[in-house]
Scaffold this motif. Structure first.
Motif, mmCIF file in Angstrom:
data_model
loop_
_atom_site.group_PDB
_atom_site.id
_atom_site.type_symbol
_atom_site.label_atom_id
_atom_site.label_comp_id
_atom_site.label_asym_id
_atom_site.label_seq_id
_atom_site.Cartn_x
_atom_site.Cartn_y
_atom_site.Cartn_z
ATOM 1 N N LYS A 131 0.841 -1.200 0.000
ATOM 2 C CA LYS A 131 0.000 0.000 0.000
ATOM 3 C C LYS A 131 0.873 1.246 0.000
ATOM 4 N N ILE A 132 0.520 2.211 -0.839
ATOM 5 C CA ILE A 132 1.305 3.438 -0.934
ATOM 6 C C ILE A 132 1.152 4.261 0.342
ATOM 7 N N GLY A 133 2.281 4.844 0.795
ATOM 8 C CA GLY A 133 2.255 5.628 2.022
ATOM 9 C C GLY A 133 2.919 6.981 1.910
ATOM 10 N N GLU A 134 3.648 7.221 0.803
ATOM 11 C CA GLU A 134 4.286 8.527 0.646
ATOM 12 C C GLU A 134 4.638 8.758 -0.813
ATOM 13 N N ILE A 135 4.763 10.032 -1.184
ATOM 14 C CA ILE A 135 5.211 10.408 -2.521
ATOM 15 C C ILE A 135 6.158 11.589 -2.404
ATOM 16 N N ILE A 155 4.516 16.277 0.773
ATOM 17 C CA ILE A 155 4.543 15.918 2.193
ATOM 18 C C ILE A 155 3.128 15.885 2.758
ATOM 19 N N ALA A 156 2.305 16.869 2.378
ATOM 20 C CA ALA A 156 0.917 16.901 2.855
ATOM 21 C C ALA A 156 0.143 15.671 2.380
ATOM 22 N N ILE A 157 0.327 15.280 1.121
ATOM 23 C CA ILE A 157 -0.335 14.083 0.598
ATOM 24 C C ILE A 157 0.158 12.845 1.343
ATOM 25 N N SER A 158 1.451 12.773 1.608
ATOM 26 C CA SER A 158 2.019 11.621 2.317
ATOM 27 C C SER A 158 1.431 11.498 3.717
ATOM 28 N N LEU A 159 1.321 12.613 4.421
ATOM 29 C CA LEU A 159 0.733 12.582 5.763
ATOM 30 C C LEU A 159 -0.727 12.129 5.702
ATOM 31 N N GLY A 160 -1.454 12.592 4.695
ATOM 32 C CA GLY A 160 -2.837 12.157 4.541
ATOM 33 C C GLY A 160 -2.934 10.657 4.332
ATOM 34 N N LEU A 161 -2.071 10.104 3.499
ATOM 35 C CA LEU A 161 -2.073 8.658 3.260
ATOM 36 C C LEU A 161 -1.735 7.892 4.529
ATOM 37 N N GLN A 162 -0.796 8.416 5.321
ATOM 38 C CA GLN A 162 -0.386 7.729 6.544
ATOM 39 C C GLN A 162 -1.434 7.844 7.645
ATOM 40 N N TYR A 163 -2.298 8.832 7.555
ATOM 41 C CA TYR A 163 -3.384 8.960 8.519
ATOM 42 C C TYR A 163 -4.651 8.253 8.059
ATOM 43 N N GLY A 164 -4.577 7.537 6.953
ATOM 44 C CA GLY A 164 -5.697 6.702 6.533
ATOM 45 C C GLY A 164 -6.596 7.267 5.466
ATOM 46 N N VAL A 165 -6.233 8.414 4.870
ATOM 47 C CA VAL A 165 -7.055 8.955 3.784
ATOM 48 C C VAL A 165 -6.879 8.067 2.552
ATOM 49 N N LEU A 167 -6.382 6.702 -1.172
ATOM 50 C CA LEU A 167 -5.799 7.290 -2.374
ATOM 51 C C LEU A 167 -6.888 7.725 -3.346
ATOM 52 N N ASP A 168 -8.022 7.031 -3.341
ATOM 53 C CA ASP A 168 -9.153 7.389 -4.213
ATOM 54 C C ASP A 168 -9.578 8.847 -4.026
ATOM 55 N N GLU A 169 -9.567 9.306 -2.780
ATOM 56 C CA GLU A 169 -10.010 10.673 -2.495
ATOM 57 C C GLU A 169 -9.091 11.693 -3.162
ATOM 58 N N PHE A 170 -7.791 11.467 -3.097
ATOM 59 C CA PHE A 170 -6.844 12.387 -3.733
ATOM 60 C C PHE A 170 -6.965 12.323 -5.255
ATOM 61 N N VAL A 171 -7.164 11.125 -5.780
ATOM 62 C CA VAL A 171 -7.300 10.968 -7.232
ATOM 63 C C VAL A 171 -8.509 11.750 -7.735
ATOM 64 N N ASP A 172 -9.646 11.590 -7.056
ATOM 65 C CA ASP A 172 -10.857 12.309 -7.478
ATOM 66 C C ASP A 172 -10.686 13.825 -7.366
ATOM 67 N N ALA A 173 -9.881 14.264 -6.394
ATOM 68 C CA ALA A 173 -9.733 15.702 -6.160
ATOM 69 C C ALA A 173 -8.816 16.375 -7.178
ATOM 70 N N PHE A 174 -7.775 15.666 -7.646
ATOM 71 C CA PHE A 174 -6.740 16.326 -8.445
ATOM 72 C C PHE A 174 -6.697 15.897 -9.913
ATOM 73 N N ILE A 175 -7.436 14.861 -10.279
ATOM 74 C CA ILE A 175 -7.501 14.488 -11.689
ATOM 75 C C ILE A 175 -8.187 15.603 -12.481
ATOM 76 N N ASP A 176 -7.644 15.909 -13.649
ATOM 77 C CA ASP A 176 -8.188 16.915 -14.568
ATOM 78 C C ASP A 176 -8.010 18.359 -14.082
ATOM 79 N N THR A 177 -7.147 18.580 -13.075
ATOM 80 C CA THR A 177 -6.811 19.959 -12.734
ATOM 81 C C THR A 177 -5.988 20.562 -13.876
ATOM 82 N N LYS A 178 -6.182 21.840 -14.159
ATOM 83 C CA LYS A 178 -5.570 22.456 -15.341
ATOM 84 C C LYS A 178 -4.702 23.648 -14.960
ATOM 85 N N PHE A 179 -3.418 23.540 -15.243
ATOM 86 C CA PHE A 179 -2.484 24.661 -15.160
ATOM 87 C C PHE A 179 -1.193 24.236 -15.850
ATOM 88 N N GLU A 180 -0.358 25.187 -16.157
ATOM 89 C CA GLU A 180 0.899 24.898 -16.850
ATOM 90 C C GLU A 180 1.943 24.385 -15.860
#
Length: 271
Positions: A131-135, A155-165, A167-180
């Motif tokens: 299971k992924i725990g950090e990036i 680091i913030a994403i890694s802490l979220g994963l280690q606290y049990g959030v 990965l699906d939640e992060f994927v849904d939140a950041f997929i298709d975000t648009k910026f250069e």
């Protein structure tokens, strides 16, 4: 000696008649303060009659006392159950909000890719079960501000994963975000384009760790098979799972073993 009480309840309807010289808002507002009205009784009804023994307690108060006693008994039983059951105590200690730290020596993989002319290095860390725990996210051709923001975001994403959030939640939140930077992706066999760095990163993680093939732009060469469905009776397969990154092989343990079959045979022949 008197033994019984009879309680009788009556409903009385009456009206009050006032005489007014003028009909206006002021006189109507002051009408309730006047005491010169004529009271006329309209109707009197027997509403209810109750009989009870002298000395009987109020049944409502008795019910309240019974409820309080029952609640106290329930609280005592629950407290005793929790105190005497170590399993429940362990579950309470490991409730949501506890951090599951990464092992000191851990598996993972590094994926290098380019979005336009910007190189991106994605590092992952995994628990022993895969299971992924950090990036970590490294970039080039970016200023110190952007690099610092990306590092702290990882680091913030890694802490979220280690606290049990999940990965699906992060994927849904950041997929298709648009910026250069955005556009064509080079160096990744499953992703051909991305609308931003975050879109690319979480698209890659979703494909590698969650098996979300709908987010990939190219079909998988190997047949996707969930880790839970793999036959764990093979001792060699268990060893490979323990030493191989789940994200690196994209959960295709059995497909990767095809190339290792000859090695296994050679090891047996040497022994």
């Amino acid at each position: 000696m008197k033994k019984y009480l009879v309680e009788t309840y009556y409903t009385c309807t009456f009206k009050t008649v006032h005489s007014l010289n003028e009909l206006n808002e002021k006189s109507m507002a002051d009408i309730d303060k006047r005491d010169d009205g004529i009271v006329e009784v309209v109707e009197v009804k027997l509403n209810n009659r109750k009989t009870k023994k002298i000395g009987d307690n109020d049944p409502k108060s008795n019910n309240k006392e019974k409820i309080e006693v029952i609640e106290k008994n329930i609280d005592k039983k629950v407290n005793n159950l929790v105190q005497n059951n170590s399993e429940i105590q362990n579950k309470i200690k490991t409730k949501i909000g506890s951090r599951f730290k990464m092992p000191d020596r851990r598996k993972g993989y590094i994926q290098k890719a380019s979005i336009g002319e910007h190189k991106i290095y994605l590092h992952t860390g995994e628990y022993d079960d895969g299971k992924i725990g950090e990036i970590f996210i490294d970039t080039n051709k970016e200023g110190e501000l952007v690099k610092a923001l990306m590092n702290n975001f990882a680091i913030a994403i890694s802490l979220g994963l280690q606290y049990g959030v999940p990965l699906d939640e992060f994927v849904d939140a950041f997929i298709d975000t648009k910026f250069e930077p955005s556009g064509k992706v080079d160096g990744n066999d499953r992703i051909l384009s991305a609308t931003s760095i975050l879109d690319y990163v979480f698209r890659e993680l979703a494909i590698s760790y969650l098996g979300k093939e709908d987010l990939a732009h190219t079909p998988s060469i190997a047949k996707i098979q969930k880790t839970d469905e793999i036959n764990t009776d093979d001792k060699f397969l268990k060893i490979v799972k323990n030493i191989t990154s789940k994200g690196f092989v994209r959960s295709n343990y059995e497909e990767k073993l095809v190339d290792l079959s000859d090695i296994r045979l050679n090891l047996k022949s040497k022994n």
